[in-house]
Scaffold this motif. Structure first.
Motif, PDB file in Angstrom:
ATOM      1  N   LEU A 134       0.821  -1.213   0.000  1.00  8.30           N
ATOM      2  CA  LEU A 134       0.000   0.000   0.000  1.00  8.30           C
ATOM      3  C   LEU A 134       0.857   1.265   0.000  1.00  8.30           C
ATOM      4  O   LEU A 134       0.325   2.376  -0.025  1.00  8.30           O
ATOM      5  CB  LEU A 134      -0.922   0.008   1.224  1.00  8.30           C
ATOM      6  N   GLY A 135       2.177   1.100   0.054  1.00 13.43           N
ATOM      7  CA  GLY A 135       3.065   2.253   0.097  1.00 13.43           C
ATOM      8  C   GLY A 135       3.164   2.889   1.466  1.00 13.43           C
ATOM      9  O   GLY A 135       3.648   4.012   1.596  1.00 13.43           O
ATOM     10  N   GLN A 136       2.734   2.176   2.507  1.00 13.51           N
ATOM     11  CA  GLN A 136       2.778   2.703   3.875  1.00 13.51           C
ATOM     12  C   GLN A 136       4.080   2.246   4.535  1.00 13.51           C
ATOM     13  O   GLN A 136       4.107   1.322   5.356  1.00 13.51           O
ATOM     14  CB  GLN A 136       1.548   2.240   4.647  1.00 13.51           C
ATOM     15  N   ALA A 137       5.160   2.922   4.164  1.00 15.96           N
ATOM     16  CA  ALA A 137       6.495   2.481   4.562  1.00 15.96           C
ATOM     17  C   ALA A 137       6.708   2.507   6.071  1.00 15.96           C
ATOM     18  O   ALA A 137       7.301   1.581   6.637  1.00 15.96           O
ATOM     19  CB  ALA A 137       7.549   3.342   3.868  1.00 15.96           C
ATOM     20  N   GLU A 138       6.246   3.562   6.729  1.00 12.22           N
ATOM     21  CA  GLU A 138       6.495   3.654   8.173  1.00 12.22           C
ATOM     22  C   GLU A 138       5.717   2.605   8.968  1.00 12.22           C
ATOM     23  O   GLU A 138       6.318   1.887   9.787  1.00 12.22           O
ATOM     24  CB  GLU A 138       6.183   5.057   8.690  1.00 12.22           C
ATOM     25  N   PRO A 139       4.393   2.453   8.762  1.00 12.08           N
ATOM     26  CA  PRO A 139       3.690   1.380   9.487  1.00 12.08           C
ATOM     27  C   PRO A 139       4.259  -0.003   9.182  1.00 12.08           C
ATOM     28  O   PRO A 139       4.372  -0.843  10.082  1.00 12.08           O
ATOM     29  CB  PRO A 139       2.243   1.516   9.001  1.00 12.08           C
ATOM     30  N   PRO A 172       9.078  13.511   6.963  1.00 12.13           N
ATOM     31  CA  PRO A 172       9.735  13.706   8.270  1.00 12.13           C
ATOM     32  C   PRO A 172       9.450  12.593   9.275  1.00 12.13           C
ATOM     33  O   PRO A 172      10.341  12.201  10.036  1.00 12.13           O
ATOM     34  CB  PRO A 172       9.163  15.047   8.740  1.00 12.13           C
ATOM     35  N   SER A 173       8.223  12.076   9.279  1.00 11.81           N
ATOM     36  CA  SER A 173       7.882  11.020  10.234  1.00 11.81           C
ATOM     37  C   SER A 173       8.652   9.738   9.935  1.00 11.81           C
ATOM     38  O   SER A 173       9.216   9.106  10.842  1.00 11.81           O
ATOM     39  CB  SER A 173       6.375  10.755  10.200  1.00 11.81           C
ATOM     40  N   LEU A 174       8.694   9.348   8.659  1.00  9.11           N
ATOM     41  CA  LEU A 174       9.445   8.151   8.275  1.00  9.11           C
ATOM     42  C   LEU A 174      10.932   8.364   8.516  1.00  9.11           C
ATOM     43  O   LEU A 174      11.641   7.454   8.964  1.00  9.11           O
ATOM     44  CB  LEU A 174       9.180   7.816   6.808  1.00  9.11           C
ATOM     45  N   GLN A 175      11.412   9.563   8.234  1.00  9.41           N
ATOM     46  CA  GLN A 175      12.828   9.855   8.442  1.00  9.41           C
ATOM     47  C   GLN A 175      13.208   9.687   9.912  1.00  9.41           C
ATOM     48  O   GLN A 175      14.253   9.103  10.236  1.00  9.41           O
ATOM     49  CB  GLN A 175      13.119  11.282   7.974  1.00  9.41           C
TER      50      GLN A 175
END
Length: 339
Positions: A134-139, A172-175
């Motif tokens: 789904l492209g939700q890298a951080e979750p 920023p959150s993923l970073q």
């Protein structure tokens, strides 16, 4: 002789059926028989039946009907078939239909209700793949690091590590999350964090981390770090290096092979070696379509390669496949809108 009324005759079977239904529902899923398919030394397979007690990076432990437990190396495990809850079964159906968004809450609910620890981890691995697709890298990264790696640093589910292969700038959150992963004590977490930060303000530290992992981490992680370094370096590599990398990919973890073949395809395409590029891109499409977004991009690149070769028939056939198999991706939508 005692006479039984019609009502009594009717109630007794109902009571028996109710008790049977209750007994069926009350039996824990873990008590049902599990089937494990294992690779043998001779290149064949063998099947073991019983109750799986645990499945971790250091092995699978299964108890047979006599109560005898045996442990097999995780590397030999090909497949595990185990009874699942209705929610998990529905999640699997959604997964097979590429309905990732619908599968996510089903996997989450099934995991919350599941009592077997090893099955909870298996459901988590599926959840990671859905979120990544789904492209939700951080979750996806948080599930991988905070659940799978926290439970077992040598997780047998390394093949779902949501490594980035396509060009992207982390928000920023993923970073911030990736910085924490890169500085984790777990090599697989460091790999994931550094992969997300390999371009941008933390690129020097990230590339240094990846370079260190190629020599200090367990083999699958070291191999993945090597291919992640290729995301920047492969376009400048010599033809001999590309051929060497292609040979190395055959022995790499499955999720790394998909990304590696995509990178090789881009390198061959840059050299206008359209046939070689097509072969690499189609390997991703055919063998790694569970990496959904990557496979869609690879198929779009294969279309472009066939167009460069003036092979209009193949280009049109692949473009049609793109609109059917990957209709909900940007590549599928672009192919559908093409004249």
């Amino acid at each position: 002789m005692r006479r039984v009324s019609g009502r009594g005759v009717f109630v007794a079977p109902l009571l028996a059926l109710a008790m049977l239904a209750f007994a069926h529902c009350a039996v824990p899923t873990a008590q049902a028989e599990d089937v494990v398919v294992l690779a043998t030394d001779g290149g064949g397979t063998m099947t073991v039946r019983g109750t799986v007690l645990d499945y971790r990076g250091d092995g699978l432990k299964i108890e047979d009907h006599t109560g005898v437990a045996r442990t097999f190396p995780a590397a030999r495990v090909i497949d595990i078939r185990t009874p699942l809850s209705p929610q998990a079964e529905e999640a699997e159906r959604r997964f097979a239909a590429h309905q990732w968004a619908e599968a996510v809450p089903l996997y989450q609910a099934a995991r919350n209700a599941e009592t077997r620890g090893w099955v909870r981890l298996r459901l988590t691995a599926r959840l990671v793949r859905c979120l990544d697709n789904l492209g939700q890298a951080e979750p996806a990264g948080r599930e991988f690091v905070d659940v799978l790696l926290a439970a077992d640093p040598n997780t047998p589910y390394f093949d779902v590590c949501p490594l980035p292969w396509l060009p992207a700038s982390p928000d920023p959150s993923l970073q911030q999350a990736a910085l924490g992963w890169m500085r984790s004590p777990h090599p697989a977490a460091r790999l994931l964090g550094a992969a997300h930060l390999a371009a941008g303000p933390h690129a020097v530290e990230a590339r240094s981390t990846l370079q260190a992992l190629t020599t200090t981490a367990p083999k699958p992680i070291a191999q993945a770090a090597l291919v992640q370094l290729d995301r920047r370096d492969i376009l400048a590599a010599s033809e001999d290096t590309l051929r060497s990398r292609e040979r190395l990919l055959r022995d790499m973890p499955r999720n790394v092979r998909g990304g590696g073949y995509y990178l090789l395809g881009t390198a061959w395409a840059q050299r206008q070696r359209w046939e070689d590029a097509t072969a690499c891109f189609m390997r991703v499409v055919i063998l790694h379509d569970d990496q959904y977004r990557l496979a869609a991009r690879a198929l779009a690149e294969a279309v472009r390669c066939r167009e460069k070769l003036s092979d209009r028939e193949s280009a049109e056939r692949l473009r049609y496949e793109l609109t059917q198999r990957f209709a909900d991706t940007p590549e599928g939508e672009a192919a559908r809108a093409a004249p």
